[in-house]
Design a protein around this motif. Sequence first.
Motif, PDB file in Angstrom:
ATOM      1  N   VAL A 151      25.114  15.698   8.737  1.00  0.00           N
ATOM      2  CA  VAL A 151      23.920  16.310   9.609  1.00  0.00           C
ATOM      3  C   VAL A 151      22.797  16.687   8.850  1.00  0.00           C
ATOM      4  O   VAL A 151      21.645  17.215   9.334  1.00  0.00           O
ATOM      5  CB  VAL A 151      24.563  17.133  10.528  1.00  0.00           C
ATOM      6  CG1 VAL A 151      25.399  16.921  11.652  1.00  0.00           C
ATOM      7  CG2 VAL A 151      25.184  18.411   9.629  1.00  0.00           C
ATOM      8  N   CYS A 152      22.992  16.823   7.440  1.00  0.00           N
ATOM      9  CA  CYS A 152      21.980  17.386   6.702  1.00  0.00           C
ATOM     10  C   CYS A 152      20.845  16.276   6.506  1.00  0.00           C
ATOM     11  O   CYS A 152      21.059  15.088   7.012  1.00  0.00           O
ATOM     12  CB  CYS A 152      22.268  17.734   5.216  1.00  0.00           C
ATOM     13  SG  CYS A 152      22.808  16.203   4.198  1.00  0.00           S
ATOM     14  N   ALA A 153      19.656  16.408   5.952  1.00  0.00           N
ATOM     15  CA  ALA A 153      18.718  15.824   6.038  1.00  0.00           C
ATOM     16  C   ALA A 153      18.727  14.358   5.174  1.00  0.00           C
ATOM     17  O   ALA A 153      18.636  13.044   5.622  1.00  0.00           O
ATOM     18  CB  ALA A 153      17.306  16.220   5.358  1.00  0.00           C
ATOM     19  N   PRO A 154      19.604  14.517   4.066  1.00  0.00           N
ATOM     20  CA  PRO A 154      19.627  13.021   3.310  1.00  0.00           C
ATOM     21  C   PRO A 154      20.586  12.395   3.802  1.00  0.00           C
ATOM     22  O   PRO A 154      20.700  11.112   4.238  1.00  0.00           O
ATOM     23  CB  PRO A 154      20.474  13.521   1.861  1.00  0.00           C
ATOM     24  CG  PRO A 154      19.823  15.001   1.756  1.00  0.00           C
ATOM     25  CD  PRO A 154      19.717  15.579   3.026  1.00  0.00           C
ATOM     26  N   CYS A 155      21.691  12.865   4.731  1.00  0.00           N
ATOM     27  CA  CYS A 155      22.942  12.118   5.444  1.00  0.00           C
ATOM     28  C   CYS A 155      22.074  11.585   6.582  1.00  0.00           C
ATOM     29  O   CYS A 155      22.508  10.214   6.859  1.00  0.00           O
ATOM     30  CB  CYS A 155      24.089  13.022   5.985  1.00  0.00           C
ATOM     31  SG  CYS A 155      25.318  13.548   4.796  1.00  0.00           S
ATOM     32  N   LYS A 156      20.970  12.306   7.341  1.00  0.00           N
ATOM     33  CA  LYS A 156      20.693  11.461   8.330  1.00  0.00           C
ATOM     34  C   LYS A 156      19.565  10.275   7.770  1.00  0.00           C
ATOM     35  O   LYS A 156      19.610   9.309   8.785  1.00  0.00           O
ATOM     36  CB  LYS A 156      19.673  12.433   9.142  1.00  0.00           C
ATOM     37  CG  LYS A 156      20.480  13.591  10.158  1.00  0.00           C
ATOM     38  CD  LYS A 156      19.342  14.264  10.988  1.00  0.00           C
ATOM     39  CE  LYS A 156      20.048  15.151  11.644  1.00  0.00           C
ATOM     40  NZ  LYS A 156      19.518  16.511  12.116  1.00  0.00           N
ATOM     41  N   TYR A 207      23.596  11.916  -1.731  1.00  0.00           N
ATOM     42  CA  TYR A 207      22.833  13.274  -2.122  1.00  0.00           C
ATOM     43  C   TYR A 207      22.825  14.214  -0.896  1.00  0.00           C
ATOM     44  O   TYR A 207      22.191  15.037  -0.791  1.00  0.00           O
ATOM     45  CB  TYR A 207      21.311  12.614  -2.353  1.00  0.00           C
ATOM     46  CG  TYR A 207      21.084  11.829  -3.304  1.00  0.00           C
ATOM     47  CD1 TYR A 207      21.536  11.948  -4.679  1.00  0.00           C
ATOM     48  CD2 TYR A 207      20.270  10.706  -2.771  1.00  0.00           C
ATOM     49  CE1 TYR A 207      21.499  10.957  -5.484  1.00  0.00           C
ATOM     50  CE2 TYR A 207      20.239   9.607  -3.895  1.00  0.00           C
ATOM     51  CZ  TYR A 207      20.525   9.651  -5.148  1.00  0.00           C
ATOM     52  OH  TYR A 207      20.636   8.870  -6.165  1.00  0.00           O
ATOM     53  N   CYS A 208      24.126  14.364  -0.115  1.00  0.00           N
ATOM     54  CA  CYS A 208      24.520  15.019   0.819  1.00  0.00           C
ATOM     55  C   CYS A 208      24.315  16.743   0.377  1.00  0.00           C
ATOM     56  O   CYS A 208      24.725  16.853  -0.773  1.00  0.00           O
ATOM     57  CB  CYS A 208      25.696  14.823   1.232  1.00  0.00           C
ATOM     58  SG  CYS A 208      26.422  16.100   2.413  1.00  0.00           S
ATOM     59  N   ALA A 209      23.825  17.344   1.341  1.00  0.00           N
ATOM     60  CA  ALA A 209      23.310  18.633   0.695  1.00  0.00           C
ATOM     61  C   ALA A 209      24.611  19.457   0.509  1.00  0.00           C
ATOM     62  O   ALA A 209      24.776  20.433  -0.489  1.00  0.00           O
ATOM     63  CB  ALA A 209      22.388  19.461   1.814  1.00  0.00           C
TER      64      ALA A 209
HETATM   65 ZN    ZN Z   1      25.053  15.773   4.292  1.00  0.00          ZN
END
Ligand code: ZN
Length: 348
Positions: A96-101, A107-109
């Motif tokens: 759900v974080c910006a990099p994952c989206k 680079y998941c937060a």
């Molecule tokens: Zn993430």
Amino acid sequence: MTTAKAYATQSPASPLAPFDIERRALREHDVLIDILFSGVCHSDLHQARDEWGGSIYPMVPGHEIVGEIIKTGSHVTKFTAGDTAGVGVMIDSCRVCAPCKKYLEQYCAEGMTGTYNGYERDKTTIAQGGYSTQIVCDERWVYHISDQLDLAGVAPLLCAGITTYSPLKYANVQPGDKVAVAGLGGLGHMAVKFAVAMGAEVTMLSTSPSKATDARELGAHHFVLSTDEAAMKKVSSRFDVVVDAVSGNHDYEKYLQLLDVGGKLLVVGLPREEPKVNPFELIKNRRSIIGSMIGGTVETQEMLDFCAEKKIVANVEVIPIQYINEAYERMLKNDVKYRFVIDMASLK
Ligand code: ZN
Ligand code: NAP
Ligand code: ZN
């Protein structure tokens, strides 16, 4: 739950040995994969021996996995039983974080969930990797594999392949660009193949004189012995891009000095020692140093499709799993041509 046979290490100093692990019952989006081949990455050795610190034991390494889907969860849409599929360095992320989206899950937060040497999202189950007969994984982190390619040669694409493809794409390598690759191992030989396929003029930088012929066979146009100071001086300020795929401690400035104006040092190798960099070498030619970690799920599939189209696979030495400890020793002596891949039939 299913029991899978595996090879694990119990401590930084112990060899890998047979070990049984449990694979979870399928969740809605999970697939169960019967593993056919598992590549041996230098990161497996770094982590098995706790060279980066914080290793979790028992550890089943392996994050270059190719196999056959044998079962799918009730909501799986990408795969059906019988498909050939791959799993790489990640098996999950927060989503759900910006990099994952943006499908930059590496680079998941919150930190990506690694295929091994970490905990699953429940923070209690130790994730166990590909030196095993089976794996269960959410379909987002599972990739389609062309069965037109040699599957043993495909396995290393899941880490060595994507780790070198992604930064070369990020650096926007174009036909005619001058690209050098340091370290002719698993990652390095894939970097040469990709840079050549992207139309670059490629130079191999190696500490092993014996690899010169192989470098040319892989497609490199030039070979420079990186321990030869005079030869290295001749190519100073020559390159648009240098890929540093070196596994052992080394001098980064040596490679930085090779960059032309605006040149980029793409760092993918992960030795234990922290590098020293003189800022004067960095401001000269407005050079930059860019680190890069594997690649996201969308880019990994893109890389696999690129390989299927261009008929690119790794050069591999297929081994039975019982040979794994010797393979590690040979990897430490730079004696790999150019990736060990375990034939999982040896464990079944
Ligand atoms: Zn993430
Ligand atoms: P590898 O197959 O063992 O190859 C490494 C090569 O580096 C060797 O064959 C050797 O090539 C060169 N080398 C080793 N020690 C050296 C030293 N002290 N000085 C100069 N050159 C040296 O390793 P690999 O599996 O390709 O992995 C390379 C590195 O990338 C490892 O540190 C690994 O952990 C890291 N890695 C990073 C990522 C990421 O996401 N960034 C992903 C996977 C792996 P020559 O004989 O040609 O000199
Ligand atoms: Zn790896």
